[in-house]
Design a protein around this motif. Structure first.
Motif, mmCIF file in Angstrom:
data_model
loop_
_atom_site.group_PDB
_atom_site.id
_atom_site.type_symbol
_atom_site.label_atom_id
_atom_site.label_comp_id
_atom_site.label_asym_id
_atom_site.label_seq_id
_atom_site.Cartn_x
_atom_site.Cartn_y
_atom_site.Cartn_z
ATOM 1 N N ILE A 151 -5.817 -0.684 -7.193
ATOM 2 C CA ILE A 151 -5.812 -0.232 -5.794
ATOM 3 C C ILE A 151 -6.090 1.264 -5.722
ATOM 4 N N PHE A 173 0.833 -1.204 0.000
ATOM 5 C CA PHE A 173 0.000 0.000 0.000
ATOM 6 C C PHE A 173 0.865 1.251 0.000
ATOM 7 N N SER A 190 -6.099 -7.178 -5.095
ATOM 8 C CA SER A 190 -4.969 -6.583 -5.820
ATOM 9 C C SER A 190 -3.718 -6.538 -4.956
ATOM 10 N N VAL A 191 -3.892 -6.200 -3.678
ATOM 11 C CA VAL A 191 -2.738 -6.191 -2.771
ATOM 12 C C VAL A 191 -2.172 -7.601 -2.630
ATOM 13 N N CYS A 217 1.828 1.990 -3.499
ATOM 14 C CA CYS A 217 0.689 2.538 -4.241
ATOM 15 C C CYS A 217 0.436 3.990 -3.850
ATOM 16 N N ILE A 231 -9.634 -4.081 -3.970
ATOM 17 C CA ILE A 231 -8.351 -3.563 -3.488
ATOM 18 C C ILE A 231 -7.580 -4.671 -2.783
ATOM 19 N N ASN A 232 -8.239 -5.397 -1.899
ATOM 20 C CA ASN A 232 -7.558 -6.455 -1.153
ATOM 21 C C ASN A 232 -7.002 -7.537 -2.071
ATOM 22 N N GLN A 247 -1.604 -2.139 -9.170
ATOM 23 C CA GLN A 247 -1.463 -0.890 -8.404
ATOM 24 C C GLN A 247 -2.544 0.109 -8.824
#
Length: 195
Positions: A84, A24, A181-182, A27, A178-179, A81
């Protein structure tokens, strides 16, 4: 013995939390640089347009995964990224509504970015505790497919003016995107020996 196993599990969950924060952080750094270059021009985007921007990125990732080749310089890592950062933009837009022009300061945007990043981290911690690191057994291509599924769910909810009968709202879908992608970024870094 059970205590040692539990301690190892807690340490592993904390390791995941740290990896999550590291990804994060990368990003956020990119987001701040783009914010410097463009300002918050994305404030004009309606939520459905942000959803479509995420769709473009996820679709490109899937295309590259299937074709095993990218003809444009930006790779899969950068696209995750982008998901996110657009996911955070989507959450900001849901909170503030869209505008006719860039109507907030860079400082306000960064504050909101950090606020939503923390919410996403806390959600990941709760889910990771309950699912016991199951994401580590998944393939990156599965994250891509799950993100696409979440996008199509979001588009359906948007088409229904946000009304759902039993489902989570649009914000929950963005957070899941988002999660995932992380998790993809963490796995890609691990494959490259970086984590």
């Amino acid at each position: 013995m059970a205590c040692e196993q539990m301690k190892g599990k807690v340490d592993y969950l904390e390791h995941t939390n740290q990896q999550f924060k590291t990804e994060f952080g990368k990003c956020r750094e990119l987001f701040v640089k783009k914010l410097h270059d463009y300002g918050p021009a994305w404030r004009i985007l309606r939520p459905s347009s942000v959803t479509d921007q995420i769709l473009i990125k996820a679709n490109r990732i899937r295309s590259i995964e299937i074709k095993k080749e990218a003809l444009v310089n930006e790779g899969v890592y950068e696209e995750f990224q982008g998901i996110i950062n657009y996911g955070i933009i989507a959450l900001i837009q849901l909170k503030l509504g869209f505008a006719e022009k860039a109507d907030i300061s860079v400082e306000e945007v960064i504050k909101l970015y950090d606020e939503f990043a923390l919410q996403v981290l806390e959600l990941m911690k709760r889910k990771n505790h309950d699912y016991d690191e199951a994401w580590r057994a998944m393939r990156i291509s599965s994250y891509t497919d799950l993100i696409l599924m979440k996008i199509y769910r979001t588009k359906e909810i948007e088409s229904n003016d946000g009304v759902t009968l039993v489902s989570e709202g649009v914000d929950a879908n963005y957070m899941d995107m988002i999660n995932y992608s992380v998790f993809a970024l963490i796995k890609m870094d691990e494959q490259n020996g970086e984590c």
